[in-house]
Scaffold this motif. Structure first.
Motif, PDB file in Angstrom:
ATOM      1  N   LYS A   1      -8.516 -14.746 -24.649  1.00 53.15           N
ATOM      2  CA  LYS A   1      -7.534 -14.462 -23.596  1.00 53.15           C
ATOM      3  C   LYS A   1      -8.238 -14.100 -22.289  1.00 53.15           C
ATOM      4  O   LYS A   1      -7.835 -14.526 -21.207  1.00 53.15           O
ATOM      5  N   ARG A   2      -9.300 -13.286 -22.396  1.00 52.31           N
ATOM      6  CA  ARG A   2     -10.042 -12.874 -21.199  1.00 52.31           C
ATOM      7  C   ARG A   2     -10.628 -14.100 -20.492  1.00 52.31           C
ATOM      8  O   ARG A   2     -10.552 -14.205 -19.260  1.00 52.31           O
ATOM      9  N   PHE A   3     -11.194 -15.029 -21.252  1.00 51.76           N
ATOM     10  CA  PHE A   3     -11.738 -16.247 -20.651  1.00 51.76           C
ATOM     11  C   PHE A   3     -10.644 -17.045 -19.930  1.00 51.76           C
ATOM     12  O   PHE A   3     -10.861 -17.597 -18.844  1.00 51.76           O
ATOM     13  N   GLN A   4      -9.463 -17.137 -20.540  1.00 52.07           N
ATOM     14  CA  GLN A   4      -8.381 -17.893 -19.923  1.00 52.07           C
ATOM     15  C   GLN A   4      -7.885 -17.221 -18.644  1.00 52.07           C
ATOM     16  O   GLN A   4      -7.545 -17.903 -17.661  1.00 52.07           O
ATOM     17  N   GLU A   5      -7.860 -15.911 -18.626  1.00 50.41           N
ATOM     18  CA  GLU A   5      -7.502 -15.191 -17.399  1.00 50.41           C
ATOM     19  C   GLU A   5      -8.525 -15.465 -16.300  1.00 50.41           C
ATOM     20  O   GLU A   5      -8.166 -15.679 -15.126  1.00 50.41           O
ATOM     21  N   GLN A   6      -9.812 -15.460 -16.672  1.00 46.81           N
ATOM     22  CA  GLN A   6     -10.850 -15.734 -15.689  1.00 46.81           C
ATOM     23  C   GLN A   6     -10.758 -17.164 -15.184  1.00 46.81           C
ATOM     24  O   GLN A   6     -11.016 -17.438 -14.002  1.00 46.81           O
ATOM     25  N   ARG A   7     -10.397 -18.067 -16.056  1.00 46.01           N
ATOM     26  CA  ARG A   7     -10.197 -19.475 -15.686  1.00 46.01           C
ATOM     27  C   ARG A   7      -9.136 -19.585 -14.588  1.00 46.01           C
ATOM     28  O   ARG A   7      -9.318 -20.298 -13.595  1.00 46.01           O
ATOM     29  N   LEU A   8      -8.017 -18.885 -14.753  1.00 40.38           N
ATOM     30  CA  LEU A   8      -6.937 -18.942 -13.776  1.00 40.38           C
ATOM     31  C   LEU A   8      -7.336 -18.271 -12.458  1.00 40.38           C
ATOM     32  O   LEU A   8      -7.022 -18.775 -11.375  1.00 40.38           O
ATOM     33  N   THR A   9      -8.021 -17.151 -12.547  1.00 43.12           N
ATOM     34  CA  THR A   9      -8.463 -16.448 -11.349  1.00 43.12           C
ATOM     35  C   THR A   9      -9.435 -17.296 -10.542  1.00 43.12           C
ATOM     36  O   THR A   9      -9.362 -17.355  -9.299  1.00 43.12           O
ATOM     37  N   TYR A  10     -10.343 -17.970 -11.234  1.00 42.36           N
ATOM     38  CA  TYR A  10     -11.303 -18.859 -10.561  1.00 42.36           C
ATOM     39  C   TYR A  10     -10.572 -20.004  -9.872  1.00 42.36           C
ATOM     40  O   TYR A  10     -10.891 -20.367  -8.730  1.00 42.36           O
ATOM     41  N   MET A  11      -9.598 -20.568 -10.541  1.00 41.23           N
ATOM     42  CA  MET A  11      -8.825 -21.670  -9.965  1.00 41.23           C
ATOM     43  C   MET A  11      -8.095 -21.223  -8.698  1.00 41.23           C
ATOM     44  O   MET A  11      -8.085 -21.941  -7.690  1.00 41.23           O
ATOM     45  N   GLU A  12      -7.492 -20.047  -8.758  1.00 40.43           N
ATOM     46  CA  GLU A  12      -6.791 -19.524  -7.578  1.00 40.43           C
ATOM     47  C   GLU A  12      -7.755 -19.352  -6.402  1.00 40.43           C
ATOM     48  O   GLU A  12      -7.452 -19.725  -5.264  1.00 40.43           O
ATOM     49  N   LYS A  13      -8.916 -18.799  -6.673  1.00 38.70           N
ATOM     50  CA  LYS A  13      -9.906 -18.550  -5.631  1.00 38.70           C
ATOM     51  C   LYS A  13     -10.410 -19.858  -5.015  1.00 38.70           C
ATOM     52  O   LYS A  13     -10.468 -19.990  -3.783  1.00 38.70           O
ATOM     53  N   VAL A  14     -10.744 -20.827  -5.847  1.00 39.34           N
ATOM     54  CA  VAL A  14     -11.325 -22.077  -5.354  1.00 39.34           C
ATOM     55  C   VAL A  14     -10.294 -22.935  -4.642  1.00 39.34           C
ATOM     56  O   VAL A  14     -10.536 -23.438  -3.535  1.00 39.34           O
ATOM     57  N   TRP A  15      -9.148 -23.146  -5.254  1.00 39.76           N
ATOM     58  CA  TRP A  15      -8.135 -24.004  -4.640  1.00 39.76           C
ATOM     59  C   TRP A  15      -7.629 -23.412  -3.325  1.00 39.76           C
ATOM     60  O   TRP A  15      -7.218 -24.146  -2.427  1.00 39.76           O
ATOM     61  N   LEU A  16      -7.635 -22.110  -3.195  1.00 44.78           N
ATOM     62  CA  LEU A  16      -7.201 -21.480  -1.956  1.00 44.78           C
ATOM     63  C   LEU A  16      -8.193 -21.729  -0.831  1.00 44.78           C
ATOM     64  O   LEU A  16      -7.805 -21.912   0.328  1.00 44.78           O
ATOM     65  N   ALA A  17      -9.490 -21.777  -1.162  1.00 47.94           N
ATOM     66  CA  ALA A  17     -10.540 -21.845  -0.145  1.00 47.94           C
ATOM     67  C   ALA A  17     -11.062 -23.246   0.123  1.00 47.94           C
ATOM     68  O   ALA A  17     -11.717 -23.469   1.145  1.00 47.94           O
ATOM     69  N   ASP A  18     -10.810 -24.196  -0.772  1.00 51.96           N
ATOM     70  CA  ASP A  18     -11.415 -25.522  -0.665  1.00 51.96           C
ATOM     71  C   ASP A  18     -10.618 -26.410   0.298  1.00 51.96           C
ATOM     72  O   ASP A  18      -9.576 -26.959  -0.048  1.00 51.96           O
ATOM     73  N   ARG A  19     -11.127 -26.576   1.505  1.00 51.64           N
ATOM     74  CA  ARG A  19     -10.425 -27.367   2.512  1.00 51.64           C
ATOM     75  C   ARG A  19     -10.336 -28.838   2.132  1.00 51.64           C
ATOM     76  O   ARG A  19      -9.332 -29.504   2.422  1.00 51.64           O
ATOM     77  N   ASP A  20     -11.397 -29.359   1.509  1.00 49.26           N
ATOM     78  CA  ASP A  20     -11.385 -30.769   1.095  1.00 49.26           C
ATOM     79  C   ASP A  20     -10.253 -31.020   0.109  1.00 49.26           C
ATOM     80  O   ASP A  20      -9.555 -32.043   0.190  1.00 49.26           O
ATOM     81  N   LEU A  21     -10.062 -30.097  -0.811  1.00 51.68           N
ATOM     82  CA  LEU A  21      -8.997 -30.239  -1.801  1.00 51.68           C
ATOM     83  C   LEU A  21      -7.630 -30.107  -1.133  1.00 51.68           C
ATOM     84  O   LEU A  21      -6.699 -30.859  -1.442  1.00 51.68           O
ATOM     85  N   ASN A  22      -7.530 -29.171  -0.203  1.00 50.68           N
ATOM     86  CA  ASN A  22      -6.270 -28.994   0.519  1.00 50.68           C
ATOM     87  C   ASN A  22      -5.917 -30.230   1.340  1.00 50.68           C
ATOM     88  O   ASN A  22      -4.737 -30.608   1.439  1.00 50.68           O
ATOM     89  N   GLU A  23      -6.929 -30.863   1.919  1.00 54.46           N
ATOM     90  CA  GLU A  23      -6.678 -32.077   2.697  1.00 54.46           C
ATOM     91  C   GLU A  23      -6.142 -33.209   1.827  1.00 54.46           C
ATOM     92  O   GLU A  23      -5.444 -34.102   2.315  1.00 54.46           O
ATOM     93  N   GLN A  24      -6.430 -33.157   0.538  1.00 51.83           N
ATOM     94  CA  GLN A  24      -5.932 -34.157  -0.398  1.00 51.83           C
ATOM     95  C   GLN A  24      -4.550 -33.787  -0.942  1.00 51.83           C
ATOM     96  O   GLN A  24      -3.998 -34.509  -1.778  1.00 51.83           O
ATOM     97  N   GLY A  25      -4.007 -32.651  -0.485  1.00 51.75           N
ATOM     98  CA  GLY A  25      -2.657 -32.256  -0.880  1.00 51.75           C
ATOM     99  C   GLY A  25      -2.571 -31.325  -2.062  1.00 51.75           C
ATOM    100  O   GLY A  25      -1.470 -31.056  -2.570  1.00 51.75           O
ATOM    101  N   PHE A  26      -3.715 -30.782  -2.520  1.00 56.14           N
ATOM    102  CA  PHE A  26      -3.725 -29.862  -3.655  1.00 56.14           C
ATOM    103  C   PHE A  26      -3.729 -28.425  -3.134  1.00 56.14           C
ATOM    104  O   PHE A  26      -4.672 -28.012  -2.445  1.00 56.14           O
ATOM    105  N   PHE A  27      -2.683 -27.672  -3.480  1.00 53.00           N
ATOM    106  CA  PHE A  27      -2.552 -26.293  -3.015  1.00 53.00           C
ATOM    107  C   PHE A  27      -2.176 -25.389  -4.185  1.00 53.00           C
ATOM    108  O   PHE A  27      -1.327 -25.737  -5.007  1.00 53.00           O
ATOM    109  N   ILE A  28      -2.801 -24.218  -4.212  1.00 53.88           N
ATOM    110  CA  ILE A  28      -2.562 -23.292  -5.313  1.00 53.88           C
ATOM    111  C   ILE A  28      -1.155 -22.709  -5.253  1.00 53.88           C
ATOM    112  O   ILE A  28      -0.609 -22.272  -6.283  1.00 53.88           O
ATOM    113  N   ASP A  29      -0.529 -22.712  -4.066  1.00 53.81           N
ATOM    114  CA  ASP A  29       0.806 -22.132  -3.949  1.00 53.81           C
ATOM    115  C   ASP A  29       1.925 -23.169  -4.008  1.00 53.81           C
ATOM    116  O   ASP A  29       3.078 -22.844  -3.723  1.00 53.81           O
ATOM    117  N   ASP A  30       1.609 -24.408  -4.380  1.00 54.97           N
ATOM    118  CA  ASP A  30       2.666 -25.380  -4.645  1.00 54.97           C
ATOM    119  C   ASP A  30       3.515 -24.887  -5.812  1.00 54.97           C
ATOM    120  O   ASP A  30       2.985 -24.311  -6.771  1.00 54.97           O
TER     121      ASP A  30
END
Length: 315
Positions: free
Chosen positions: A128-157
């Motif tokens: 469970k702890r690993f899965q929580e860390q997985r989600l936290t990492y995803m939130e952090k990266v998708w929020l900050a990654d401009r290249d991903l955002n330019e492709q239309g991927f947003f963590i708050d969709d």
């Protein structure tokens, strides 16, 4: 011959290079590891900076000399033999990889892992702890990654937010690893649907044997993540058999557990984006490696695994 002490020391967690090689010969020459390619006109030698390399995947049409393997082992580089495009792995030691021989790796992390691993409830809490860390990492990266955002991927969709909220709720409520695996599969399926929608690949169905670009890139990228995970476990001295989530029947399952920390975040979206853009395998692989370095994936894997080793008995 160049010895390990002659190499510039670079921590595994800071190394930048993963190589996939095909149709070449890997050899030692003048104290360096090189790979030789041949075409009709000439032979060409290319240097491999082994002190800054984590993994080498040897694909179709490759060979490697004993002297080269000796130098790769001295630098702590993992080697795997695989098919075209980096998958699947055909032959490797420790199930997933041929690991360097070293009797001087730390023992504290394995000892810490063993303090909780035989307790079913603590093993579930670790998963469970690993899965929580997985989600936290995803939130952090998708929020900050401009290249991903330019492709239309947003963590708050809305679709992503709902999927993460539902998965977090499941993580907190499940009573067994089987239930957690079911919830994890549902979450990943929702991310596939989101990525397919964003890249207009709505006909996508996840199939490991399929030959379409999206499935092929997912397989390829996942194996790169497995290489980082295998490196993490080898350096910390934790055998691949002691998984906390992916079944006890497969001896390399802990590699999958650790790779899951970054796969959805760094591999999944770009597999779809590169498929939409009709990218080559090399272009997709380069994108993955850039993502690993940019978002410090190996550092994250090391820290999460070390933390679990040292704190797992208190879960």
């Amino acid at each position: 011959m160049e010895q390990l002490t002659d190499l510039k020391a670079i921590l595994h967690s800071k190394r930048a290079n993963i190589y996939y090689l095909e149709k070449c010969r890997v050899m030692q020459k003048d104290g360096r590891v090189l790979y030789l390619t041949e075409n009709q006109a000439e032979k060409q030698y290319w240097n491999i900076p082994i002190a800054n390399t984590t993994v080498i995947l040897l694909g179709t049409g490759t060979s490697v000399t004993q002297a080269a393997v000796r130098m790769l082992a001295s630098a702590g580089v993992l080697v795997g033999f695989c098919g075209g495009g980096g998958t699947p792995l055909f032959m490797a030691n420790e199930i997933e990889w041929m690991t360097p021989q070293s009797e001087y790796r730390p023992t504290e992390y394995l000892q810490g892992w063993m303090k909780f691993w035989f307790d079913d409830s603590k093993r579930l809490e670790a998963a469970k702890r690993f899965q929580e860390q997985r989600l936290t990492y995803m939130e952090k990266v998708w929020l900050a990654d401009r290249d991903l955002n330019e492709q239309g991927f947003f963590i708050d969709d809305q679709l992503v937010e709902n999927a993460m909220k539902q998965y977090r709720s499941s993580i907190n409520s499940v009573l067994s690893v089987t239930e957690l695996l079911t919830a994890e599969a549902r979450f990943t399926k929702q991310l596939y649907a989101y990525a397919a929608q964003k890249t207009k690949l709505q006909s996508f169905t996840r199939n490991f044997e399929a030959e379409d670009l999206a499935n092929g890139f997912l397989n390829h990228g996942n194996y790169l993540a497995y290489g980082l995970a295998a490196t993490t476990l080898w350096v910390l001295g934790i055998p691949h058999a002691f998984a906390v989530m992916h079944g006890k029947t497969r001896r390399g399952a802990l590699v999958f557990d650790i790779a899951d920390l970054v796969k959805d975040t760094l591999i999944l979206p770009w597999a779809f984006i590169c498929a939409k853009e009709q990218a080559t395998e090399q272009e997709f692989r380069q994108q993955c490696l850039q993502n690993f370095t940019k978002h410090k994936a190996l550092d994250f894997m090391f820290e999460a695994t070390k933390q679990m080793s040292l704190e797992g008995e208190h879960l």
